[in-house]
Scaffold this active site. Sequence first.
Site, PDB file in Angstrom:
ATOM      1  N   ASP A   9       0.874  -1.158   0.000  1.00 45.07           N
ATOM      2  CA  ASP A   9       0.000   0.000   0.000  1.00 45.07           C
ATOM      3  C   ASP A   9       0.920   1.220   0.000  1.00 45.07           C
ATOM      4  OD1 ASP A   9      -2.383   1.559   0.344  1.00 45.07           O
ATOM      5  OD2 ASP A   9      -1.876   1.728   2.467  1.00 45.07           O
ATOM      6  N   ASP A  11       0.047   5.008   1.074  1.00 47.41           N
ATOM      7  CA  ASP A  11      -0.097   5.888   2.240  1.00 47.41           C
ATOM      8  C   ASP A  11      -0.143   5.068   3.529  1.00 47.41           C
ATOM      9  OD1 ASP A  11      -0.270   8.230   0.611  1.00 47.41           O
ATOM     10  OD2 ASP A  11      -2.318   7.639   0.114  1.00 47.41           O
TER      11      ASP A  11
END
Length: 179
Positions: A9, A11
């Site tokens: 991922d 953020d």
Amino acid sequence: MKNKALFLDRDGVINVEKNYVHKIEDFEFMDGIFETLRYFQEKGYLLIIITNQAGIGRGYYTEEQFHILNDWMLSEFEKEGIYITKVYYCPYHPEHGIGKYKRDSFDRKPNPGMILKSQKEFNIDLSKSILVGDKESDIQAGKRAGVNVNIIFSNNKNGDELDCCKKINSLSELVSLIL
């Protein structure tokens, strides 16, 4: 021969989570990200980023702004000798999206669409792959796609309450967890 991948991922894993990061001056790499990705790259993993970008759908920033930041991020990795295979992103939001961005999408985590697209595009063996996320939706996407090892980066409160998977508190723990 099939490839193995490290799915990340963005953020909260690659960069410090701040509200809808879309400017270079607001982007702060997580401690240990370069060393960790370099290790996995040296072990033969493809490095693939899968990121929901609801800020686009909500109208907080444009896809063009996302691509400017993304290109900068990739160039920073390249300066460190790290080559990201591809960045997949989903700009849609089923409830808060505006205009063409207000819709559900098989790519939006917790759905596995971005992972399955990469599997097909890069001939990835998901049973030999790893996913690192900081939210339950990341882990659900990995599990639904059939990723073998799903790890929650619980450097924030999101991961602490989950009992879904292996947990790490720092990126350096990822290397020792996989050894």
